[in-house]
Scaffold this motif. Sequence first.
Motif, PDB file in Angstrom:
ATOM      1  N   SER A  44       0.577  -1.282   0.137  1.00 39.39           N
ATOM      2  CA  SER A  44      -0.218   0.140  -0.068  1.00 39.39           C
ATOM      3  C   SER A  44       0.752   0.819   0.153  1.00 39.39           C
ATOM      4  N   THR A  46       1.058   4.741   1.969  1.00 37.72           N
ATOM      5  CA  THR A  46       0.307   5.553   2.647  1.00 37.72           C
ATOM      6  C   THR A  46       0.727   7.513   2.277  1.00 37.72           C
ATOM      7  N   THR A  55      -4.981   6.193   2.614  1.00 32.60           N
ATOM      8  CA  THR A  55      -4.474   5.125   1.331  1.00 32.60           C
ATOM      9  C   THR A  55      -4.389   5.125   0.190  1.00 32.60           C
ATOM     10  N   HIS A  58      -3.506   0.462  -3.098  1.00 30.28           N
ATOM     11  CA  HIS A  58      -3.242  -0.791  -2.376  1.00 30.28           C
ATOM     12  C   HIS A  58      -3.573  -2.295  -3.461  1.00 30.28           C
ATOM     13  N   ASP A  67      -3.829  -1.023   6.884  1.00 30.55           N
ATOM     14  CA  ASP A  67      -3.278   0.988   7.455  1.00 30.55           C
ATOM     15  C   ASP A  67      -4.610   1.591   8.174  1.00 30.55           C
ATOM     16  N   GLN A  70      -3.962   1.303  11.569  1.00 30.03           N
ATOM     17  CA  GLN A  70      -2.893   2.281  12.030  1.00 30.03           C
ATOM     18  C   GLN A  70      -3.173   3.529  12.223  1.00 30.03           C
ATOM     19  N   CYS A  78       3.500   2.382   9.780  1.00 31.51           N
ATOM     20  CA  CYS A  78       3.691   3.347   8.212  1.00 31.51           C
ATOM     21  C   CYS A  78       3.302   5.012   8.494  1.00 31.51           C
ATOM     22  N   ALA A 114       5.418  -6.994   8.660  1.00 33.12           N
ATOM     23  CA  ALA A 114       5.706  -5.616   7.626  1.00 33.12           C
ATOM     24  C   ALA A 114       7.000  -4.828   7.448  1.00 33.12           C
ATOM     25  N   SER A 116       7.622  -0.771   6.165  1.00 32.56           N
ATOM     26  CA  SER A 116       7.731   0.643   5.824  1.00 32.56           C
ATOM     27  C   SER A 116       8.815   1.781   5.425  1.00 32.56           C
ATOM     28  N   ALA A 128       4.393   6.801   2.830  1.00 33.51           N
ATOM     29  CA  ALA A 128       5.108   5.510   3.410  1.00 33.51           C
ATOM     30  C   ALA A 128       4.480   4.404   2.020  1.00 33.51           C
ATOM     31  N   ASN A 130       4.272   1.173   1.893  1.00 36.90           N
ATOM     32  CA  ASN A 130       3.798  -0.268   2.725  1.00 36.90           C
ATOM     33  C   ASN A 130       4.121  -1.961   2.369  1.00 36.90           C
ATOM     34  N   TYR A 132       2.865  -5.658   3.601  1.00 35.19           N
ATOM     35  CA  TYR A 132       3.141  -6.530   5.267  1.00 35.19           C
ATOM     36  C   TYR A 132       2.374  -7.441   4.071  1.00 35.19           C
TER      37      TYR A 132
END
Length: 229
Positions: A44, A46, A55, A58, A67, A70, A78, A114, A116, A128, A130, A132
């Motif tokens: 993704s 961010t 986001t 993604h 995301d 968070q 992220c 993860a 980032s 960032a 990212n 996962y």
Amino acid sequence: MSNLPAAVLTQLLGVRLENASLEQLLGRYVAIAQDGLPGMDEVSITLIRNERPFTAAHTGELALAADELQYGYGYGPCLDAGQSGEVLTIPDMTRETRWPEYASKVAAQGVLSAVSVPLPLQTDLIGALNWYGRSTGVPEAELGAGVELASHVAVAVGNAVTYSDSAKFAADMRAAMASRAVIEQAKGVIMAQNRCGPDQAFEILRTASMGRNVKLRDLARQMVLKLHD
């Protein structure tokens, strides 16, 4: 010398910045980035503007859910990578101590690792790139490839903010923020109906989207529209 695998570099060189919307470009970059770090599953991007994260692209609902969780907490790799400018890795979510509450929640959703990487943006945006993973472990030796991929994303975003695509960029970002606002509204509906907290509400929403094979944002929008009918 590039840190990227030859196949990934070839795909990047095939990306044309002109005559493409930012949404199309970022969608292309996250798809390419899936092959950039071995062992990682979803990607993704961010972006954070005026302290509001969203986001921008993604590859799948798992990345979006990681995301959004968070954003709900207000912290996580992220967000902290974008704000600190540091590459942040979580090899094992079940043993993570920097963001323990987030880590335990996202691990329960199937994210066990993860990475980032901050975007080197020269604008009022921070962000960032990212990755996962559904299994533990991160490719420490290949993180240079992640940094290089982040620089390509930053160029696309920077060009969109600075030059002719600025109006389209603003529209894309408003749409992304609106999508997140819809998710928050849907969570509010679920919280009221089930007398639960925001974390449980998001999990209910995510589970429903998977069960119905409907994107998280689309399901949230349907719920909000139904509420106002």
